[in-house]
Design a protein around this motif. Structure first.
Motif, PDB file in Angstrom:
ATOM      1  N   THR A   1      -1.448   0.628 -11.717  1.00  0.00           N
ATOM      2  CA  THR A   1      -2.313   1.286 -10.743  1.00  0.00           C
ATOM      3  C   THR A   1      -3.761   1.338 -11.227  1.00  0.00           C
ATOM      4  O   THR A   1      -4.692   1.283 -10.420  1.00  0.00           O
ATOM      5  CB  THR A   1      -1.814   2.712 -10.453  1.00  0.00           C
ATOM      6  OG1 THR A   1      -1.719   3.457 -11.680  1.00  0.00           O
ATOM      7  CG2 THR A   1      -0.440   2.680  -9.799  1.00  0.00           C
TER       8      THR A   1
ATOM      9  N   GLU B   1       1.557   4.260  -3.085  1.00  0.00           N
ATOM     10  CA  GLU B   1       1.479   5.696  -2.820  1.00  0.00           C
ATOM     11  C   GLU B   1       2.776   6.397  -3.220  1.00  0.00           C
ATOM     12  O   GLU B   1       2.753   7.483  -3.831  1.00  0.00           O
ATOM     13  CB  GLU B   1       1.190   5.935  -1.336  1.00  0.00           C
ATOM     14  CG  GLU B   1      -0.197   5.458  -0.902  1.00  0.00           C
ATOM     15  CD  GLU B   1      -0.403   5.581   0.593  1.00  0.00           C
ATOM     16  OE1 GLU B   1       0.556   6.034   1.277  1.00  0.00           O
ATOM     17  OE2 GLU B   1      -1.489   5.232   1.094  1.00  0.00           O
TER      18      GLU B   1
ATOM     19  N   THR C   1     -10.089  -2.955  -7.147  1.00  0.00           N
ATOM     20  CA  THR C   1     -10.518  -2.643  -5.785  1.00  0.00           C
ATOM     21  C   THR C   1     -11.944  -2.120  -5.770  1.00  0.00           C
ATOM     22  O   THR C   1     -12.758  -2.493  -4.913  1.00  0.00           O
ATOM     23  CB  THR C   1      -9.577  -1.602  -5.156  1.00  0.00           C
ATOM     24  OG1 THR C   1      -8.247  -2.125  -5.114  1.00  0.00           O
ATOM     25  CG2 THR C   1     -10.017  -1.250  -3.748  1.00  0.00           C
ATOM     26  N   SER C   2     -12.268  -1.250  -6.716  1.00  0.00           N
ATOM     27  CA  SER C   2     -13.629  -0.710  -6.812  1.00  0.00           C
ATOM     28  C   SER C   2     -14.636  -1.824  -7.100  1.00  0.00           C
ATOM     29  O   SER C   2     -15.740  -1.856  -6.535  1.00  0.00           O
ATOM     30  CB  SER C   2     -13.704   0.347  -7.917  1.00  0.00           C
ATOM     31  OG  SER C   2     -12.866   1.445  -7.614  1.00  0.00           O
TER      32      SER C   2
ATOM     33  N   GLY D   1      -6.760  -0.158  -9.123  1.00  0.00           N
ATOM     34  CA  GLY D   1      -7.859   0.702  -8.706  1.00  0.00           C
ATOM     35  C   GLY D   1      -9.206   0.180  -9.169  1.00  0.00           C
ATOM     36  O   GLY D   1     -10.181   0.165  -8.400  1.00  0.00           O
ATOM     37  N   TRP D   2      -9.273  -0.253 -10.424  1.00  0.00           N
ATOM     38  CA  TRP D   2     -10.528  -0.772 -10.958  1.00  0.00           C
ATOM     39  C   TRP D   2     -10.918  -2.054 -10.221  1.00  0.00           C
ATOM     40  O   TRP D   2     -12.086  -2.259  -9.897  1.00  0.00           O
ATOM     41  CB  TRP D   2     -10.389  -1.053 -12.444  1.00  0.00           C
ATOM     42  CG  TRP D   2     -11.710  -1.255 -13.132  1.00  0.00           C
ATOM     43  CD1 TRP D   2     -12.479  -0.324 -13.747  1.00  0.00           C
ATOM     44  CD2 TRP D   2     -12.422  -2.508 -13.257  1.00  0.00           C
ATOM     45  NE1 TRP D   2     -13.629  -0.895 -14.259  1.00  0.00           N
ATOM     46  CE2 TRP D   2     -13.626  -2.230 -13.968  1.00  0.00           C
ATOM     47  CE3 TRP D   2     -12.171  -3.811 -12.848  1.00  0.00           C
ATOM     48  CZ2 TRP D   2     -14.551  -3.221 -14.269  1.00  0.00           C
ATOM     49  CZ3 TRP D   2     -13.109  -4.797 -13.139  1.00  0.00           C
ATOM     50  CH2 TRP D   2     -14.277  -4.503 -13.840  1.00  0.00           C
TER      51      TRP D   2
ATOM     52  N   GLN E   1       3.137   6.803  -7.015  1.00  0.00           N
ATOM     53  CA  GLN E   1       2.427   7.964  -7.544  1.00  0.00           C
ATOM     54  C   GLN E   1       3.281   9.224  -7.392  1.00  0.00           C
ATOM     55  O   GLN E   1       3.316  10.075  -8.302  1.00  0.00           O
ATOM     56  CB  GLN E   1       1.093   8.147  -6.816  1.00  0.00           C
ATOM     57  CG  GLN E   1       0.070   7.054  -7.088  1.00  0.00           C
ATOM     58  CD  GLN E   1      -0.446   7.080  -8.521  1.00  0.00           C
ATOM     59  OE1 GLN E   1      -0.117   7.948  -9.312  1.00  0.00           O
ATOM     60  NE2 GLN E   1      -1.261   6.101  -8.869  1.00  0.00           N
TER      61      GLN E   1
ATOM     62  N   GLN F   1       0.823  -1.199   0.000  1.00  0.00           N
ATOM     63  CA  GLN F   1       0.000   0.000   0.000  1.00  0.00           C
ATOM     64  C   GLN F   1       0.859   1.252   0.000  1.00  0.00           C
ATOM     65  O   GLN F   1       0.604   2.203  -0.748  1.00  0.00           O
ATOM     66  CB  GLN F   1      -0.937  -0.014   1.221  1.00  0.00           C
ATOM     67  CG  GLN F   1      -1.964  -1.142   1.187  1.00  0.00           C
ATOM     68  CD  GLN F   1      -2.720  -1.282   2.490  1.00  0.00           C
ATOM     69  OE1 GLN F   1      -2.282  -0.800   3.534  1.00  0.00           O
ATOM     70  NE2 GLN F   1      -3.856  -1.970   2.447  1.00  0.00           N
TER      71      GLN F   1
ATOM     72  N   SER G   1      -6.560  -7.340  -5.659  1.00  0.00           N
ATOM     73  CA  SER G   1      -7.996  -7.499  -5.889  1.00  0.00           C
ATOM     74  C   SER G   1      -8.245  -8.804  -6.641  1.00  0.00           C
ATOM     75  O   SER G   1      -7.313  -9.427  -7.165  1.00  0.00           O
ATOM     76  CB  SER G   1      -8.524  -6.324  -6.717  1.00  0.00           C
ATOM     77  OG  SER G   1      -7.943  -6.339  -8.016  1.00  0.00           O
TER      78      SER G   1
END
Length: 237
Positions: free
Chosen positions: A220, A19, A227-228, A224-225, A22, A15, A82
């Motif tokens: 990323t 970060e 996790t959503s 992100g997709w 980015q 995690q 995910s």
């Protein structure tokens, strides 16, 4: 450190690593824009930003290597990822040959968007401007990587064929079997790091920046997709 602690620690590291990635990408984009807008360019600043990103990838490799030594089965399960990411995994992570598809795709997209300038003889210096020599080297490296991927897949398949003894408790040396799996994962992670390093080495500084930004955004973006999607699926249960 217990196996559970090792996996929990790596999940926390993952995690934080995303970060920090980015942050490094923002620095790389800034150096890229400065290079493009400068009359003389600033390759030194661009090289430094590229090296930051590459060192960040090497840091991930070292952390995962250490975690694999402690709990290779946990690493293969990848609880920090995910469901979508795990569905795309190959031996506990991304497939190295994905990088070559990324190079071809980015080069094609940029070429189409700048074809007028290219036809006028204007050299863009980016991924749309790959030389015949670079394309040849990419193709050769892709063939080498495919061979290594196939060899690893075959080795993992052999390990899985013998895994029934582990499940049934009839293996004479279960620890040796687990160490063999760790060796396969190490070999795979080495191939991942070696592939991205070799691709970066054959590109110019501006091309390196574009490639690394695209590779990181792909990673990323999928994370992100995924996790959503997991959150939506959980809320519907």
């Amino acid at each position: 450190m217990s196996q559970e602690t090792a996996i929990a620690s790596f999940k926390k590291f993952q995690q934080s690593w995303i970060e920090q990635l980015q942050h490094h990408l923002n620095h790389l984009r800034s150096a890229q824009n400065h290079h493009r807008n400068s009359v003389t360019g600033d390759e030194e600043r661009l090289r430094e930003a590229v090296e930051r990103v590459m060192e960040h990838f090497r840091e991930y490799h070292r952390a995962k290597w250490a975690t694999t030594e402690k709990d290779v089965v946990g690493v293969m399960a990848a609880p920090w990822s995910s469901a979508l990411e795990r569905s795309l995994h190959w031996v506990g992570g991304w497939r190295p040959t994905t990088l070559f598809h990324l190079v071809y795709t980015e080069s094609s997209i940029l070429f189409e968007s700048r074809i007028v300038d290219i036809l006028r003889g204007f050299r863009t210096g980016d991924l749309s401007d790959l030389s015949p020599s670079q394309f040849r080297t990419v193709s050769e490296l892709q063939c080498e990587t495919v061979k290594e991927e196939n060899a690893i897949t075959e080795e993992l398949s052999e390990w899985q064929d013998d895994a029934s003894e582990l499940v049934m408790g009839t293996s004479s040396n279960p620890e040796q079997r687990i160490r063999r799996l760790a060796g396969i994962v190490h070999r795979t992670d080495d191939l991942r790091l070696r592939t991205i390093t070799r691709v970066v080495e054959l590109l110019s500084p501006l091309q390196q920046a574009e490639f690394l930004i695209a590779a990181a955004e792909l990673r990323t973006g999928v994370a992100g997709w995924g996790t959503s999607h997991d959150r939506r699926r959980s809320s519907n249960v």
